[in-house]
Motif scaffolding. Structure first.
Motif, PDB file in Angstrom:
ATOM      1  N   ASN A   1      17.290  78.841  60.064  1.00 30.34           N
ATOM      2  CA  ASN A   1      16.850  79.689  58.445  1.00 30.34           C
ATOM      3  C   ASN A   1      17.669  79.174  57.507  1.00 30.34           C
ATOM      4  N   ASP A   2      19.317  79.705  58.281  1.00 34.99           N
ATOM      5  CA  ASP A   2      20.083  80.059  56.745  1.00 34.99           C
ATOM      6  C   ASP A   2      20.738  78.130  56.581  1.00 34.99           C
ATOM      7  N   LEU A   3      20.624  77.066  57.556  1.00 34.49           N
ATOM      8  CA  LEU A   3      20.729  75.806  57.219  1.00 34.49           C
ATOM      9  C   LEU A   3      19.576  74.879  56.578  1.00 34.49           C
ATOM     10  N   ARG A   4      18.807  75.706  56.831  1.00 28.16           N
ATOM     11  CA  ARG A   4      17.267  75.141  56.208  1.00 28.16           C
ATOM     12  C   ARG A   4      17.476  75.254  54.254  1.00 28.16           C
ATOM     13  N   VAL A   5      18.216  76.788  53.950  1.00 21.69           N
ATOM     14  CA  VAL A   5      18.572  76.766  52.771  1.00 21.69           C
ATOM     15  C   VAL A   5      19.327  75.891  52.339  1.00 21.69           C
ATOM     16  N   ILE A   6      20.446  75.885  52.698  1.00 23.62           N
ATOM     17  CA  ILE A   6      21.679  75.006  52.524  1.00 23.62           C
ATOM     18  C   ILE A   6      21.001  73.567  52.528  1.00 23.62           C
ATOM     19  N   LEU A   7      20.529  73.038  52.977  1.00 28.43           N
ATOM     20  CA  LEU A   7      20.162  72.070  53.267  1.00 28.43           C
ATOM     21  C   LEU A   7      19.101  71.904  51.499  1.00 28.43           C
ATOM     22  N   ARG A   8      18.312  72.280  51.438  1.00 29.04           N
ATOM     23  CA  ARG A   8      17.890  72.257  50.512  1.00 29.04           C
ATOM     24  C   ARG A   8      18.347  72.267  48.731  1.00 29.04           C
ATOM     25  N   TRP A   9      19.208  73.189  49.262  1.00 32.55           N
ATOM     26  CA  TRP A   9      20.033  73.371  47.792  1.00 32.55           C
ATOM     27  C   TRP A   9      20.995  71.873  47.324  1.00 32.55           C
ATOM     28  N   VAL A  10      20.677  70.806  48.381  1.00 38.53           N
ATOM     29  CA  VAL A  10      21.350  69.464  48.217  1.00 38.53           C
ATOM     30  C   VAL A  10      20.294  68.926  48.408  1.00 38.53           C
ATOM     31  N   HIS A  11      18.880  69.363  48.067  1.00 35.69           N
ATOM     32  CA  HIS A  11      17.638  68.646  47.709  1.00 35.69           C
ATOM     33  C   HIS A  11      17.191  67.962  49.299  1.00 35.69           C
ATOM     34  N   ALA A  12      18.111  68.486  50.590  1.00 29.60           N
ATOM     35  CA  ALA A  12      17.033  67.820  51.792  1.00 29.60           C
ATOM     36  C   ALA A  12      15.197  68.013  51.863  1.00 29.60           C
ATOM     37  N   TRP A  13      15.007  67.165  52.452  1.00 26.67           N
ATOM     38  CA  TRP A  13      13.407  67.926  53.021  1.00 26.67           C
ATOM     39  C   TRP A  13      13.747  68.187  54.687  1.00 26.67           C
ATOM     40  N   VAL A  14      12.966  69.865  54.884  1.00 24.12           N
ATOM     41  CA  VAL A  14      13.382  69.553  55.966  1.00 24.12           C
ATOM     42  C   VAL A  14      12.044  70.220  56.993  1.00 24.12           C
ATOM     43  N   ILE A  15      11.297  69.338  57.596  1.00 28.11           N
ATOM     44  CA  ILE A  15      10.701  69.641  58.428  1.00 28.11           C
ATOM     45  C   ILE A  15      10.052  71.031  58.631  1.00 28.11           C
ATOM     46  N   PRO A  16       8.897  71.786  58.534  1.00 30.77           N
ATOM     47  CA  PRO A  16       8.524  72.836  59.209  1.00 30.77           C
ATOM     48  C   PRO A  16       8.987  73.852  60.345  1.00 30.77           C
ATOM     49  N   GLU A  17       9.271  71.909  61.569  1.00 34.42           N
ATOM     50  CA  GLU A  17       8.695  72.816  62.736  1.00 34.42           C
ATOM     51  C   GLU A  17      10.622  72.484  62.947  1.00 34.42           C
ATOM     52  N   GLN A  18      11.197  74.151  63.712  1.00 34.78           N
ATOM     53  CA  GLN A  18      12.555  73.900  63.827  1.00 34.78           C
ATOM     54  C   GLN A  18      12.571  74.126  65.578  1.00 34.78           C
ATOM     55  N   ILE A  19      13.539  74.233  66.160  1.00 32.48           N
ATOM     56  CA  ILE A  19      14.065  74.347  68.097  1.00 32.48           C
ATOM     57  C   ILE A  19      15.235  75.404  67.660  1.00 32.48           C
ATOM     58  N   ALA A  20      14.913  76.073  68.190  1.00 35.53           N
ATOM     59  CA  ALA A  20      16.188  76.855  69.002  1.00 35.53           C
ATOM     60  C   ALA A  20      16.314  77.208  70.708  1.00 35.53           C
ATOM     61  N   ILE A  21      16.675  76.640  71.225  1.00 32.71           N
ATOM     62  CA  ILE A  21      17.475  77.045  72.925  1.00 32.71           C
ATOM     63  C   ILE A  21      18.554  77.503  72.882  1.00 32.71           C
ATOM     64  N   GLY A  22      17.428  78.774  73.423  1.00 27.59           N
ATOM     65  CA  GLY A  22      18.527  79.825  74.508  1.00 27.59           C
ATOM     66  C   GLY A  22      18.861  79.885  75.963  1.00 27.59           C
ATOM     67  N   GLN A  23      20.032  80.669  75.645  1.00 33.45           N
ATOM     68  CA  GLN A  23      20.699  80.739  77.341  1.00 33.45           C
ATOM     69  C   GLN A  23      20.498  78.460  77.831  1.00 33.45           C
TER      70      GLN A  23
END
Length: 78
Positions: free
Chosen positions: A17-39
């Motif tokens: 989520n923090d990365l998404r905010v940073i990328l938006r500040w540099v005008h990147a377009w990020v798809i809604p889906e994201q994946i986090a793989i625990g363990q």
């Protein structure tokens, strides 16, 4: 752009989520889906195949979304 996080511990989407905010500040377009793989150390077989079928399906959805949205953005920019 899409975001995927691989973690040694439990799933935590804060970094994504923090990365998404940073990328938006540099005008990147990020798809809604994201994946986090625990363990992650136990999420894959020795051959590198995902063991969790639902997670595998999420990767397929992620890839479809990335391709579809890239195609849409290309049409807009032409």
């Amino acid at each position: 752009m899409g975001s995927i996080a691989v973690l040694g511990g439990q799933v935590n989407s804060n970094a994504l989520n923090d990365l998404r905010v940073i990328l938006r500040w540099v005008h990147a377009w990020v798809i809604p889906e994201q994946i986090a793989i625990g363990q992650a150390w136990k999420a894959f077989s020795p051959e590198g195949k995902l063991l969790d079928e639902k997670l595998d399906e999420r990767f397929d959805q992620f890839a479809r979304s990335l391709v579809e949205n890239t195609q849409k953005l290309r049409k807009i920019s032409c």
